[in-house]
Enzyme design. Sequence first.
Site, PDB file in Angstrom:
ATOM      1  N   TYR A  80       6.697 -30.344 -26.211  1.00 31.89           N
ATOM      2  CA  TYR A  80       6.751 -30.157 -24.749  1.00 31.89           C
ATOM      3  C   TYR A  80       5.957 -28.917 -24.327  1.00 31.89           C
ATOM      4  O   TYR A  80       5.150 -28.970 -23.389  1.00 31.89           O
ATOM      5  CB  TYR A  80       8.208 -30.052 -24.267  1.00 31.89           C
TER       6      TYR A  80
ATOM      7  N   ALA B 139       8.559 -25.001 -16.474  1.00 25.63           N
ATOM      8  CA  ALA B 139       9.893 -25.597 -16.393  1.00 25.63           C
ATOM      9  C   ALA B 139      10.727 -25.257 -17.639  1.00 25.63           C
ATOM     10  O   ALA B 139      10.176 -24.896 -18.678  1.00 25.63           O
ATOM     11  CB  ALA B 139       9.736 -27.106 -16.271  1.00 25.63           C
TER      12      ALA B 139
ATOM     13  N   SER C 219       9.413 -21.906 -11.505  1.00 27.16           N
ATOM     14  CA  SER C 219       9.224 -23.362 -11.345  1.00 27.16           C
ATOM     15  C   SER C 219      10.391 -23.994 -10.589  1.00 27.16           C
ATOM     16  O   SER C 219      11.542 -23.604 -10.764  1.00 27.16           O
ATOM     17  CB  SER C 219       9.119 -24.009 -12.733  1.00 27.16           C
TER      18      SER C 219
ATOM     19  N   GLN D 110       7.445 -21.817  -7.062  1.00 25.69           N
ATOM     20  CA  GLN D 110       6.592 -23.022  -7.174  1.00 25.69           C
ATOM     21  C   GLN D 110       7.365 -24.228  -6.668  1.00 25.69           C
ATOM     22  O   GLN D 110       8.515 -24.452  -7.052  1.00 25.69           O
ATOM     23  CB  GLN D 110       6.176 -23.228  -8.636  1.00 25.69           C
TER      24      GLN D 110
ATOM     25  N   TYR E 123       7.656 -28.310  -6.164  1.00 26.38           N
ATOM     26  CA  TYR E 123       7.307 -29.728  -6.291  1.00 26.38           C
ATOM     27  C   TYR E 123       7.968 -30.422  -5.122  1.00 26.38           C
ATOM     28  O   TYR E 123       9.204 -30.369  -4.994  1.00 26.38           O
ATOM     29  CB  TYR E 123       7.859 -30.316  -7.595  1.00 26.38           C
TER      30      TYR E 123
ATOM     31  N   THR F 124       2.451 -27.221  -5.941  1.00 28.81           N
ATOM     32  CA  THR F 124       1.649 -27.832  -7.008  1.00 28.81           C
ATOM     33  C   THR F 124       1.160 -29.203  -6.548  1.00 28.81           C
ATOM     34  O   THR F 124       1.969 -30.057  -6.179  1.00 28.81           O
ATOM     35  CB  THR F 124       2.470 -27.935  -8.306  1.00 28.81           C
TER      36      THR F 124
ATOM     37  N   LYS G  23      -1.625 -25.014  -5.816  1.00 26.48           N
ATOM     38  CA  LYS G  23      -1.908 -24.898  -7.260  1.00 26.48           C
ATOM     39  C   LYS G  23      -2.396 -26.239  -7.798  1.00 26.48           C
ATOM     40  O   LYS G  23      -1.713 -27.249  -7.632  1.00 26.48           O
ATOM     41  CB  LYS G  23      -0.640 -24.479  -8.005  1.00 26.48           C
TER      42      LYS G  23
ATOM     43  N   HIS H 159      -3.484 -27.635 -14.731  1.00 24.31           N
ATOM     44  CA  HIS H 159      -2.102 -27.756 -15.214  1.00 24.31           C
ATOM     45  C   HIS H 159      -2.053 -27.529 -16.740  1.00 24.31           C
ATOM     46  O   HIS H 159      -1.272 -28.152 -17.453  1.00 24.31           O
ATOM     47  CB  HIS H 159      -1.547 -29.141 -14.856  1.00 24.31           C
TER      48      HIS H 159
ATOM     49  N   ASP I  19      -5.695 -20.386 -13.794  1.00 21.83           N
ATOM     50  CA  ASP I  19      -4.928 -20.410 -15.049  1.00 21.83           C
ATOM     51  C   ASP I  19      -5.505 -21.465 -15.972  1.00 21.83           C
ATOM     52  O   ASP I  19      -6.362 -22.263 -15.590  1.00 21.83           O
ATOM     53  CB  ASP I  19      -3.426 -20.576 -14.803  1.00 21.83           C
ATOM     54  N   GLY I  20      -5.035 -21.419 -17.223  1.00 21.36           N
ATOM     55  CA  GLY I  20      -5.486 -22.372 -18.230  1.00 21.36           C
ATOM     56  C   GLY I  20      -6.262 -21.681 -19.334  1.00 21.36           C
ATOM     57  O   GLY I  20      -7.395 -21.246 -19.111  1.00 21.36           O
ATOM     58  N   GLY I  21      -5.645 -21.523 -20.485  1.00 18.62           N
ATOM     59  CA  GLY I  21      -6.354 -21.039 -21.664  1.00 18.62           C
ATOM     60  C   GLY I  21      -6.592 -19.547 -21.719  1.00 18.62           C
ATOM     61  O   GLY I  21      -7.345 -19.081 -22.571  1.00 18.62           O
TER      62      GLY I  21
ATOM     63  N   ARG J 236      -6.004 -16.233 -23.025  1.00 17.64           N
ATOM     64  CA  ARG J 236      -5.324 -15.772 -24.239  1.00 17.64           C
ATOM     65  C   ARG J 236      -5.731 -14.367 -24.667  1.00 17.64           C
ATOM     66  O   ARG J 236      -5.197 -13.825 -25.620  1.00 17.64           O
ATOM     67  CB  ARG J 236      -5.644 -16.728 -25.412  1.00 17.64           C
TER      68      ARG J 236
HETATM   69  C1  LIG Z   1       5.974 -26.107 -20.778  1.00 19.41           C
HETATM   70  C2  LIG Z   1       5.216 -26.041 -19.493  1.00 19.41           C
HETATM   71  C3  LIG Z   1       5.866 -26.337 -18.305  1.00 19.41           C
HETATM   72  C4  LIG Z   1       5.176 -26.277 -17.101  1.00 19.41           C
HETATM   73  N1  LIG Z   1       5.847 -26.496 -15.944  1.00 19.41           N
HETATM   74  C5  LIG Z   1       5.195 -26.393 -14.762  1.00 19.41           C
HETATM   75  C6  LIG Z   1       5.907 -26.532 -13.553  1.00 19.41           C
HETATM   76  O1  LIG Z   1       7.114 -26.716 -13.525  1.00 19.41           O
HETATM   77  N2  LIG Z   1       5.186 -26.430 -12.396  1.00 19.41           N
HETATM   78  C7  LIG Z   1       3.836 -26.203 -12.393  1.00 19.41           C
HETATM   79  O2  LIG Z   1       3.233 -26.128 -11.320  1.00 19.41           O
HETATM   80  N3  LIG Z   1       3.152 -26.035 -13.532  1.00 19.41           N
HETATM   81  C8  LIG Z   1       3.812 -26.123 -14.713  1.00 19.41           C
HETATM   82  N4  LIG Z   1       3.124 -25.919 -15.875  1.00 19.41           N
HETATM   83  C9  LIG Z   1       1.686 -25.561 -15.833  1.00 19.41           C
HETATM   84  C10 LIG Z   1       1.511 -24.031 -15.768  1.00 19.41           C
HETATM   85  O3  LIG Z   1       1.979 -23.525 -14.555  1.00 19.41           O
HETATM   86  C11 LIG Z   1       0.058 -23.601 -15.933  1.00 19.41           C
HETATM   87  O4  LIG Z   1      -0.744 -24.270 -14.994  1.00 19.41           O
HETATM   88  C12 LIG Z   1      -0.525 -23.818 -17.339  1.00 19.41           C
HETATM   89  O5  LIG Z   1       0.470 -23.704 -18.330  1.00 19.41           O
HETATM   90  C13 LIG Z   1      -1.627 -22.802 -17.591  1.00 19.41           C
HETATM   91  O6  LIG Z   1      -2.238 -23.007 -18.810  1.00 19.41           O
HETATM   92  P1  LIG Z   1      -1.907 -22.176 -20.152  1.00 19.41           P
HETATM   93  O7  LIG Z   1      -0.570 -22.659 -20.625  1.00 19.41           O
HETATM   94  O8  LIG Z   1      -3.019 -22.574 -21.049  1.00 19.41           O
HETATM   95  O9  LIG Z   1      -1.911 -20.698 -19.823  1.00 19.41           O
HETATM   96  C14 LIG Z   1       3.806 -25.956 -17.095  1.00 19.41           C
HETATM   97  C15 LIG Z   1       3.162 -25.637 -18.288  1.00 19.41           C
HETATM   98  C16 LIG Z   1       3.852 -25.664 -19.473  1.00 19.41           C
HETATM   99  C17 LIG Z   1       3.130 -25.299 -20.739  1.00 19.41           C
HETATM  100  C1  LIG Z   2       9.181 -30.996 -15.312  1.00 18.63           C
HETATM  101  C2  LIG Z   2       7.679 -31.088 -15.320  1.00 18.63           C
HETATM  102  C3  LIG Z   2       7.193 -31.951 -14.191  1.00 18.63           C
HETATM  103  C4  LIG Z   2       7.147 -29.708 -15.255  1.00 18.63           C
HETATM  104  C5  LIG Z   2       5.681 -29.621 -15.452  1.00 18.63           C
HETATM  105  O1  LIG Z   2       4.956 -29.430 -14.519  1.00 18.63           O
HETATM  106  C6  LIG Z   2       5.096 -29.715 -16.782  1.00 18.63           C
HETATM  107  O2  LIG Z   2       5.809 -29.953 -17.772  1.00 18.63           O
HETATM  108  O3  LIG Z   2       3.868 -29.561 -16.894  1.00 18.63           O
END
Ligand SMILES: Cc1cc2nc3c(=O)[nH]c(=O)nc-3n(C[C@H](O)[C@H](O)[C@H](O)COP(=O)(O)O)c2cc1C
Ligand SMILES: CC(C)CC(=O)C(=O)O
Length: 370
Positions: free
Chosen positions: A30, A85, A112, A138, A140, A166, A240, A264, A295-297, A299
């Site tokens: 997950y 989440a 979240s 955030q 939904y 989002t 977002k 995402h 966001d995204g990657g 590190r």
């Molecule tokens: C386990 C997990 C749960 C996430 N849940 C949400 C969420 O509830 N709402 C949302 O807008 N983005 C969610 N995201 C996306 C993050 O907000 C974000 O866009 C993304 O993780 C950024 O990339 P990175 O993990 O490579 O830093 C989730 C990401 C992960 C890894």
């Molecule tokens: C519960 C999910 C919809 C949360 C989310 O955005 C994710 O897991 O990427």
Amino acid sequence: MRTTLPEGLVNLADHEAFARSVLSAQADAYFNGGAADELTLRENVLAWQRIALLPRVLQPLAGAHTRVELLGRTLAHPILIAPMAYQRLAHPHGEMATALAAAVLGAGLVLSTQASTPLEDVARLVLAESARGPLWFQLYLQADRGFTRELVQRAEAAEYEALVLTVDAPVNGARDRERRAGFTLPPGISAVNLRGLREPDPVVLRPGQSALFDDLMTHAPSWDDVAWLRSITRLPVLLKGITHPADARLAVSAGAAGLIVSNHGGRTLDTVPATAMLLPAVAQVVGGAVPLLVDGGIRRGTDVLKAIGLGAAAVMVGRPILHGLTNAGAIGVAHVLRLLRDELELAMALTGCSSLVGASEALAKPMSSP
Ligand SMILES: Cc1cc2nc3c(=O)[nH]c(=O)nc-3n(C[C@H](O)[C@H](O)[C@H](O)COP(=O)(O)O)c2cc1C
Ligand SMILES: CC(C)CC(=O)C(=O)O
């Protein structure tokens, strides 16, 4: 329950490796998985790595700083925690540990909608810390817009300072890794802020109809919902999940207070380009009208410097926070944030950047011969 830092973790990759060695297979799938073949997931990391920096030497750096301006506030540094989440899957203290670390380290926190901790508890903890960064919620949009309105009112009452809507996940992506691992939430972990939400009765589909298009998507958010959301809240609304420059333009016209360039974390549509590749075109059309985050990657501190250099006002970090949380609760999250900020300072010092206003100067550009 882990509350002390394992030895030998000196960067975010070390945190990831340790976390993945202790997480259950389901939680690992997950947290660390992406959509389909996970190309976007991988590209997000690689694209920042491929951007080169070109240092200037002998620059005056005494008194240099990482401060940035964001929505009328001065932040100590440009690092925020992305909404994620179910953080109690990583550690029993879940979102409370993440929030504590964020507040103490001056990092912004985006909670979240699907948090596993009441939004009011998180806000109380963050607001008590004077060095804290921004506190955003955030959102939904739920099929039940009345429930959504009440959720917004709860976030306002709890003193969240902005809403992050989002827009890139009207439906989950093809989460092959999750499905292979048979991911389900364990008992005791749930989206507690959605308690009492009644899901709409499923539509009785006629032969040939699609459960996605003829049922689920009838409740999906639209540009009209952005206007509706703005009409029911006094909080700034950021969007977002903007990746297309045309959507960035629409978002600004729709009154968004800021945009988050995000795919995402590669969890929704696979083969979308890496956010490092998308950011410049979005920055160009937005032209500074509203702040951009990405966001995204991310590190490494060098990734943060590059993101700011390409036009972001700040960055959000996702999975590395969950790794720190898994490894040592609040201490682990604080360590991840500290490592990233230290690396950012180092990157600035070594590129001759005394403030992030000049970050674009640190990016290597194609050079013409003198
Ligand atoms: C386990 C997990 C749960 C996430 N849940 C949400 C969420 O509830 N709402 C949302 O807008 N983005 C969610 N995201 C996306 C993050 O907000 C974000 O866009 C993304 O993780 C950024 O990339 P990175 O993990 O490579 O830093 C989730 C990401 C992960 C890894
Ligand atoms: C519960 C999910 C919809 C949360 C989310 O955005 C994710 O897991 O990427």
